[in-house]
Enzyme design. Structure first.
Site, PDB file in Angstrom:
ATOM      1  N   LYS A  67       0.862  -1.187   0.000  1.00 58.09           N
ATOM      2  CA  LYS A  67       0.000   0.000   0.000  1.00 58.09           C
ATOM      3  C   LYS A  67       0.890   1.226   0.000  1.00 58.09           C
ATOM      4  CE  LYS A  67      -2.245   1.727   3.645  1.00 58.09           C
ATOM      5  NZ  LYS A  67      -3.282   1.959   4.675  1.00 58.09           N
ATOM      6  N   HIS A 138     -13.160  11.121  11.496  1.00 53.37           N
ATOM      7  CA  HIS A 138     -13.689  10.269  10.430  1.00 53.37           C
ATOM      8  C   HIS A 138     -13.525   8.792  10.768  1.00 53.37           C
ATOM      9  CE1 HIS A 138     -14.611   9.074   6.301  1.00 53.37           C
ATOM     10  NE2 HIS A 138     -13.488   8.386   6.262  1.00 53.37           N
ATOM     11  N   GLN A 139     -12.327   8.386  11.192  1.00 55.22           N
ATOM     12  CA  GLN A 139     -12.060   6.978  11.459  1.00 55.22           C
ATOM     13  C   GLN A 139     -12.838   6.474  12.673  1.00 55.22           C
ATOM     14  OE1 GLN A 139     -10.154   4.606   9.717  1.00 55.22           O
ATOM     15  NE2 GLN A 139     -11.102   3.235  11.194  1.00 55.22           N
ATOM     16  N   SER A 199      -4.669  11.235  16.612  1.00 56.72           N
ATOM     17  CA  SER A 199      -3.339  11.384  16.000  1.00 56.72           C
ATOM     18  C   SER A 199      -2.401  12.113  16.957  1.00 56.72           C
ATOM     19  CB  SER A 199      -3.450  12.133  14.673  1.00 56.72           C
ATOM     20  OG  SER A 199      -4.086  13.386  14.854  1.00 56.72           O
TER      21      SER A 199
END
Length: 321
Positions: A67, A138-139, A199
């Site tokens: 990826k 979002h996650q 994060s």
């Protein structure tokens, strides 16, 4: 070679399929039938972006590839596209020829959520009723949807650095028919399962915020320097991970190992629990912690599943490459 565009992924990959693919590849990793290649991850000096490559080979599933992608923090504000951008490339392990190119954005979200969901299935108490969320981006919405399928939860509680984002996860709770409550970090003691997905480069969740018997899935730390939970929390937990080498170098365990609070030998692979060679939780009082660093094999597993489905449904674009 086949191409499966990002726009097709939502109609192909379900949470159930992502869960099955990730659970199988974790099991293969624990038996040595699948292994990841060293991660390349760099700040490119443009747009504050982090870019890298994650790859590996699953001998059991005959899946080879990588990826490519990373994190562009200005995307949402400047371009109205998500900050995480990635593409998965698959190769024929028999010949080395390019086999497929697959949009990786939604797949990354689904495989990350599947990983924490797998950890909940195998490590959380069966009677877990309250799930706590640290992070509301979002996650986090993917994480919560997947997690709610693993236990008969009765309540969702949440905390975020930016409280105005908490409605993102409140909506998911409400969709599932569950009450939601915004709480302080101290009130995370009420949670039976906690998912952290931020994060951050400094811990928010401390050891004192976690009650005996809790299962934690720490899913945000995937880079050197990042940290979501206090290192002392790992010292009082039974620690599991997707891959030990990543856990101690770029995962949540990097800090606890550096401080001498735990050793590499104290960290077990989640795949060993899936295979039954590690007991996992040994009592209702155990604090179990899954350090989800995100491995290339997860991406390859879900991408291979998508390609197979896309070919069957006539959606995959075949090109002469």
């Amino acid at each position: 070679m086949y191409i499966v565009p990002e726009r097709e992924i939502a109609n192909l990959m379900t949470r159930e399929a992502a869960f099955d693919a990730v659970e199988k590849v974790f099991a293969a990793m624990a038996t040595g039938d699948a292994y990841n290649f060293p991660v390349v991850r760099e700040a490119i000096g443009h747009e504050d972006a982090l870019y890298g490559f994650k790859g590996g080979f699953d001998r059991a599933g005959l899946t080879l590839g990588l990826k490519a992608g990373g994190y562009w923090p200005n995307n949402l504000e400047k371009r109205d596209i998500i900050n995480h951008q990635s593409t998965v490339f698959l190769f024929d392990p028999d010949t080395g020829k390019a086999k497929a190119m697959v949009g990786g954005n939604l797949l990354t979200a689904l495989r990350t959520a599947a990983a924490s969901s797998v950890s909940i299935k195998h490590l959380a108490r069966k009677d877990a009723k309250t799930i706590g969320m640290i992070g509301a981006g979002h996650q986090a919405t993917f994480q919560l949807r997947a997690a709610l399928e693993q236990r008969d939860f009765e309540k969702v509680i949440g905390w975020n650095y930016h409280p105005e984002m908490l409605p993102n996860i409140e909506k998911i709770a409400n969709e599932a028919g569950l009450p939601f409550e915004a709480v302080s970090l101290e009130e995370m003691q009420d949670a039976d399962v906690i998912i952290s997905i931020t994060s951050a480069f400094a811990p928010s969740l401390m050891a004192e915020h976690v009650s005996p018997g809790t299962h934690l899935a720490c899913m945000g730390t995937d880079t050197k320097g990042k940290q979501e939970v206090e290192a002392a929390l790992l010292a009082k937990s039974r620690v599991f991970t997707d891959e030990v080498a990543q856990s101690i170098s770029i995962g949540e365990a990097q800090h606890a190992v550096a401080e001498g609070l735990i050793k590499e030998a104290d960290i077990a692979q989640i795949g060993a629990v899936i295979n039954g060679t590690n007991p996992g939780r040994t009592s209702a009082e155990d604090i179990t912690l899954f350090d989800g660093t995100g491995v290339g094999l997860q991406d390859l597993a879900v991408a291979a599943s998508v390609v197979e489905l896309a070919i069957k449904q006539g959606i995959a674009i075949e090109v002469d490459f």
